[in-house]
Write a protein that holds these residues in place. Structure first.
Motif, mmCIF file in Angstrom:
data_model
loop_
_atom_site.group_PDB
_atom_site.id
_atom_site.type_symbol
_atom_site.label_atom_id
_atom_site.label_comp_id
_atom_site.label_asym_id
_atom_site.label_seq_id
_atom_site.Cartn_x
_atom_site.Cartn_y
_atom_site.Cartn_z
ATOM 1 N N ARG A 195 65.354 12.134 42.192
ATOM 2 C CA ARG A 195 65.067 11.956 43.630
ATOM 3 C C ARG A 195 63.619 11.529 43.850
ATOM 4 N NH1 ARG A 195 67.926 17.139 46.537
ATOM 5 N NH2 ARG A 195 70.069 16.515 46.120
ATOM 6 N N GLU A 196 62.713 12.189 43.167
ATOM 7 C CA GLU A 196 61.298 11.862 43.357
ATOM 8 C C GLU A 196 60.991 10.446 42.880
ATOM 9 O OE1 GLU A 196 59.325 15.068 41.373
ATOM 10 O OE2 GLU A 196 59.589 16.438 43.063
ATOM 11 N N SER A 197 61.546 10.060 41.731
ATOM 12 C CA SER A 197 61.273 8.709 41.233
ATOM 13 C C SER A 197 61.887 7.651 42.136
ATOM 14 C CB SER A 197 61.766 8.559 39.797
ATOM 15 O OG SER A 197 63.165 8.656 39.738
ATOM 16 N N TRP A 198 63.092 7.880 42.641
ATOM 17 C CA TRP A 198 63.699 6.894 43.537
ATOM 18 C C TRP A 198 62.958 6.825 44.869
ATOM 19 C CZ3 TRP A 198 66.482 2.867 42.586
ATOM 20 C CH2 TRP A 198 67.182 2.814 41.389
ATOM 21 N N GLY A 199 62.423 7.936 45.331
ATOM 22 C CA GLY A 199 61.586 7.898 46.536
ATOM 23 C C GLY A 199 60.356 7.037 46.328
ATOM 24 N N LEU A 200 59.737 7.156 45.143
ATOM 25 C CA LEU A 200 58.573 6.325 44.834
ATOM 26 C C LEU A 200 58.962 4.859 44.697
ATOM 27 C CD1 LEU A 200 56.768 8.724 42.379
ATOM 28 C CD2 LEU A 200 55.922 7.978 44.605
ATOM 29 N N PHE A 201 60.142 4.577 44.152
ATOM 30 C CA PHE A 201 60.605 3.189 44.037
ATOM 31 C C PHE A 201 60.903 2.589 45.417
ATOM 32 C CE2 PHE A 201 62.278 4.255 39.557
ATOM 33 C CZ PHE A 201 61.045 3.973 39.005
ATOM 34 N N ILE A 202 61.422 3.397 46.338
ATOM 35 C CA ILE A 202 61.643 2.921 47.718
ATOM 36 C C ILE A 202 60.299 2.574 48.354
ATOM 37 C CG2 ILE A 202 62.364 3.633 50.035
ATOM 38 C CD1 ILE A 202 64.607 5.239 48.643
ATOM 39 N N ASN A 203 59.311 3.452 48.164
ATOM 40 C CA ASN A 203 57.971 3.179 48.698
ATOM 41 C C ASN A 203 57.389 1.911 48.091
ATOM 42 O OD1 ASN A 203 57.962 5.430 50.336
ATOM 43 N ND2 ASN A 203 56.941 6.719 48.830
ATOM 44 N N LEU A 207 50.643 1.454 41.838
ATOM 45 C CA LEU A 207 50.472 2.881 41.515
ATOM 46 C C LEU A 207 51.755 3.671 41.767
ATOM 47 C CD1 LEU A 207 46.889 3.498 42.936
ATOM 48 C CD2 LEU A 207 47.576 3.215 40.541
ATOM 49 N N TYR A 208 52.424 3.402 42.870
ATOM 50 C CA TYR A 208 53.680 4.090 43.169
ATOM 51 C C TYR A 208 54.720 3.766 42.100
ATOM 52 C CZ TYR A 208 52.534 5.737 47.918
ATOM 53 O OH TYR A 208 52.014 6.391 48.989
ATOM 54 N N PHE A 209 54.770 2.504 41.662
ATOM 55 C CA PHE A 209 55.742 2.105 40.644
ATOM 56 C C PHE A 209 55.474 2.821 39.321
ATOM 57 C CE2 PHE A 209 57.171 -0.760 37.249
ATOM 58 C CZ PHE A 209 58.530 -0.782 37.548
ATOM 59 N N LEU A 210 54.215 2.877 38.895
ATOM 60 C CA LEU A 210 53.885 3.579 37.651
ATOM 61 C C LEU A 210 54.208 5.056 37.736
ATOM 62 C CD1 LEU A 210 50.504 1.928 36.583
ATOM 63 C CD2 LEU A 210 52.787 1.524 35.658
ATOM 64 N N TRP A 211 53.914 5.664 38.875
ATOM 65 C CA TRP A 211 54.215 7.087 39.047
ATOM 66 C C TRP A 211 55.730 7.306 39.028
ATOM 67 C CZ3 TRP A 211 52.243 10.455 43.703
ATOM 68 C CH2 TRP A 211 52.406 11.804 43.399
ATOM 69 N N GLY A 212 56.490 6.397 39.661
ATOM 70 C CA GLY A 212 57.950 6.504 39.642
ATOM 71 C C GLY A 212 58.503 6.388 38.229
ATOM 72 N N LEU A 213 57.927 5.488 37.426
ATOM 73 C CA LEU A 213 58.363 5.369 36.028
ATOM 74 C C LEU A 213 58.054 6.636 35.236
ATOM 75 C CD1 LEU A 213 57.437 1.724 34.976
ATOM 76 C CD2 LEU A 213 59.700 2.693 35.355
ATOM 77 N N SER A 214 56.890 7.223 35.498
ATOM 78 C CA SER A 214 56.520 8.433 34.749
ATOM 79 C C SER A 214 57.388 9.630 35.141
ATOM 80 C CB SER A 214 55.037 8.753 34.959
ATOM 81 O OG SER A 214 54.815 9.214 36.277
ATOM 82 N N LEU A 215 57.911 9.654 36.349
ATOM 83 C CA LEU A 215 58.765 10.765 36.785
ATOM 84 C C LEU A 215 60.248 10.549 36.490
ATOM 85 C CD1 LEU A 215 57.331 11.757 40.290
ATOM 86 C CD2 LEU A 215 57.068 12.951 38.119
ATOM 87 N N TYR A 216 60.606 9.337 36.096
ATOM 88 C CA TYR A 216 62.024 9.030 35.875
ATOM 89 C C TYR A 216 62.586 9.973 34.808
ATOM 90 C CZ TYR A 216 66.167 6.113 35.967
ATOM 91 O OH TYR A 216 67.442 5.654 36.141
ATOM 92 N N PRO A 217 63.722 10.617 35.080
ATOM 93 C CA PRO A 217 64.240 11.626 34.140
ATOM 94 C C PRO A 217 64.739 11.001 32.836
ATOM 95 C CG PRO A 217 65.803 11.253 35.899
ATOM 96 C CD PRO A 217 64.574 10.475 36.254
#
Length: 175
Positions: free
Chosen positions: A153-161, A121-131
């Protein structure tokens, strides 16, 4: 310990009243002597001889413990940094959830699927926020922040998680 008649100790773990405890088993002249690590590490044998029996903790498990404590502290620190974000009510729980999952891995050794679900879920959300246009994650020279920098920043934070949750899933369980 080289001159000791005790054979090298072996380690067993058992659960009593929901608490995992360790049991050290030593052998002396065919007799098995049991004692847990929280009690005395010495025993007096006939002829008033004093022998020591100790167990060195398993190094990979020590590394796992230190790594998990580090990750938990890092995620709590990331959550703290979100206080000045325009939407801290979203990002603070996300980082604290990963810290909680690290705690669960440390204390309960959950199955891998428990970590893969949120990681997906975090990965999908990070992809959807990627600029759409990558401008980096740092402020530009004027100190102005664009929407693409914030999304980066938000997408990379989700990718770190996501990465931490996957690492938690593959950390070995204590036996």
């Amino acid at each position: 310990m080289a001159n000791s008649p005790l054979q090298p100790p072996t380690l067993a773990t058992f659960r009593s009243w929901g608490i995992q405890q360790e049991l050290v088993i030593c052998r002396h002249k065919g007799n098995t002597i049991h004692f847990d690590r929280q009690n005395a590490f010495h025993l007096f044998l006939p002829a008033e001889m004093h022998y020591f029996c100790w167990h060195e903790p398993n190094t990979p498990m020590k590394f796992k413990t230190y790594f998990l404590y580090f990750c938990i502290a890092l995620m709590v620190l990331f959550a703290y940094f979100q206080w000045n974000d325009p939407d801290p009510h979203i990002w603070i729980p996300l980082y604290l959830f990963v810290a909680y999952m690290g705690y669960r891995k440390l204390k309960f050794n959950d199955a891998k699927i428990v970590f893969f679900g949120p990681a997906f879920l975090y990965f999908l959300w990070g992809l959807s926020l990627y600029p759409e246009i990558w401008e980096g994650v740092m402020l530009n020279e004027m100190g102005m922040k664009t929407m693409n920098i914030e999304l980066g920043r938000e997408s990379w934070g989700l990718f770190i998680n996501t990465s931490l949750l996957v690492i938690f899933a593959f950390l070995p369980n204590e036996k």
